[in-house]
Scaffold this active site. Structure first.
Site, PDB file in Angstrom:
ATOM      1  N   ASP A  52      -5.846   2.047  -3.219  1.00 17.23           N
ATOM      2  CA  ASP A  52      -7.100   1.829  -2.497  1.00 17.23           C
ATOM      3  C   ASP A  52      -7.487   3.062  -1.688  1.00 17.23           C
ATOM      4  OD1 ASP A  52      -5.213   1.643  -0.480  1.00 17.23           O
ATOM      5  OD2 ASP A  52      -5.894  -0.295   0.283  1.00 17.23           O
ATOM      6  N   ASP A  92      -2.297   6.136  -3.377  1.00 20.61           N
ATOM      7  CA  ASP A  92      -1.153   5.491  -2.750  1.00 20.61           C
ATOM      8  C   ASP A  92      -0.688   4.351  -3.646  1.00 20.61           C
ATOM      9  OD1 ASP A  92      -3.357   3.895  -2.326  1.00 20.61           O
ATOM     10  OD2 ASP A  92      -2.751   3.254  -0.331  1.00 20.61           O
ATOM     11  N   SER A  95       0.820  -1.206   0.000  1.00 21.75           N
ATOM     12  CA  SER A  95       0.000   0.000   0.000  1.00 21.75           C
ATOM     13  C   SER A  95       0.861   1.266   0.000  1.00 21.75           C
ATOM     14  CB  SER A  95      -0.945  -0.040   1.209  1.00 21.75           C
ATOM     15  OG  SER A  95      -1.902   0.978   1.168  1.00 21.75           O
TER      16      SER A  95
END
Length: 458
Positions: free
Chosen positions: A255, A251, A108
């Site tokens: 998400d 990012d 992430s």
């Protein structure tokens, strides 16, 4: 390789660590085998299971993907490699294509040396705690290996990613053909050199927006490096420089989405959620006139929603906890201050590109600037202080600390609030304070952090 019994392998969002140090190829392989077995026993997998595997552009994702694919195939799972794709793309495609399992290799917003493994069950949902715990327990156990025609087959197919993009665009209308046009809107998009480097700008361009891309040339090493949602400074400058209407920051796995208005000011997840909640209430699509936020949402968001007749439910931090609450009550919108927003009608997890499209569409539909739309809520100054090296397990049971929190809460009254939250991944306690001024919030946070440091000392 069995997991360390002293610490839970799964964190708040899958298994994450420094690639090739904490998160090794051996661990990835064993984890995938265990996941295939447990999901099969739980009834989540069909007799002839199919898994979709995607990744972000990190260099380490290449060898970790190979390990995950090897583990799944050795357990008799057919694997389709999607290539570089956003995390929500894998989740949606698992549901859309009727796959039995999805795996995403990504850390992430974390720095490049980190990586992670996220699993999605049939239907595109993240695993609950019980399934994760069962997978951990199964790792390292002996098992009956399939042979011959029983082993899984591996194919590469990136075409479904285009179906995902079409789905995002179609969400702006009844179908793809009547989706609202974004023509006339100039948007700067920072893809964080991550998984949405094609899908993010592409979805906006399909609908007619003029798109200027930033940090959209991944080389495997530059993901999240001084860019994206965790480092928006260059995006803020670019929006002003180009005279853009809107800036969007994703990012590494896309998400989450944060925004920048025409003046270069940040618009966070709470503000975006407030804008979209009002739009959905107006359209009659905000189920039960309720949104699901987290305990970290700004008090200004709670106040704004109350003023507009919208109920706010607060879940634990983590988009899977937000989604769990949404599924429990049949709610249609939820999210986090960090920019994870879940539109239940279109996604089973946070989707930054989807959020960016709907925010842009709201600007077009109302003819208002992002700053005007964001003014629906007034953010209270919020200060977060991390207190490391303390016994976080006692953060809710220490009488003196509880008394200090109660006293500060009473003192702040309706003009602020205080929250103590033990970290889910580190040995520290987070002290969050909101107050009428930044100085007041900082002072209260520092004083309370000192109490935490003294009372919870190891």
């Amino acid at each position: 390789m069995a997991p360390d019994s002293r610490a839970r392998l799964f964190g708040t969002d899958g298994v994450r660590g420094r690639a090739n140090e904490d998160l090794t190829a051996e661990l990835a392989l064993d984890l995938s085998v265990a996941a295939a077995h447990i999901l099969g026993e739980s009834g989540a997998l069909a007799r002839n299971p199919v898994a979709l595997v995607g990744r972000d552009p990190r260099a380490s994702g290449e060898f970790l993907e190979s390990a995950v694919v090897a583990g799944l195939a050795s357990a008799g799972v057919d694997v389709v490699r999607l290539g570089v794709v956003p995390t929500p793309g894998v989740a949606w495609l698992v549901k859309h294509l009727g796959a039995d399992l999805g795996v995403m290799l990504s850390a992430s917003h974390n720095p490049m040396p980190d990586n992670g493994i996220k699993f999605f069950a049939r239907g595109g949902h993240k695993l609950d705690d019980a399934l994760e715990d069962a997978i951990e327990r199964r790792m390292g156990e002996s098992w009956q290996r399939p042979t011959g025609a029983g082993v899984g087959r591996i194919t590469d197919n990136t075409a479904p990613v285009e179906q995902y993009v079409a789905h995002l665009v179609a969400s702006l209308g009844e179908d793809e053909t009547d989706a609202i046009s974004l023509a006339g809107l100039k948007v700067v998009v920072d893809t964080a050199n991550g998984a949405a480097f094609r899908t993010g700008p592409g979805a906006l361009e399909v609908q007619g927006a003029e798109v200027i891309t930033l940090h959209s040339d991944p080389d495997g090493l530059n993901i999240n490096h001084e860019c994206g949602s965790t480092h928006p400074e260059s995006l803020q400058a670019a929006v002003v420089e180009h005279g853009a209407d809107l800036g969007l920051a994703f990012d590494g796995d896309a998400d989450r989405c944060l925004a920048v208005d025409a003046d270069g000011s940040m618009v966070d997840g709470d503000q975006i959620m407030a804008i979209l909640a009002l739009a959905m209430k107006e359209a009659g699509t905000l189920a039960h006139d309720t949104v699901v936020a987290t305990v970290m949402s700004n008090l200004g968001f709670l106040n704004a929603m109350r003023e507009h007749g919208i109920t706010v439910l607060q879940a634990k931090v983590g988009d899977r906890y937000v989604l769990s609450e949404m599924r429990r009550g049949g709610y249609s919108l939820g999210g986090e201050q960090s920019g994870h927003l879940i539109h239940a009608r279109y996604a089973t997890t946070g989707d930054g590109v989807l959020t960016g499209l709907h925010l842009a569409a709201r600007m077009v539909a109302t003819g208002k600037s992002l700053a005007e739309l964001a003014s629906v809520m007034t953010k209270l100054p919020q200060v977060l202080v991390n207190v490391p090296g303390v016994d976080k397990a006692r953060s809710t049971s220490d009488a003196v600390l509880n008394e200090a929190v109660a006293s500060i809460t009473a003192e702040l009254g309706s003009s602020g609030r205080v929250l103590l939250r033990p970290s889910g991944t580190e040995q520290l306690v987070r002290v969050m304070v909101e107050a009428e001024t930044p100085e007041r919030a900082q002072g209260v946070a520092d004083n309370l952090a000192a109490v935490v440091r003294t009372r919870l000392a190891l």
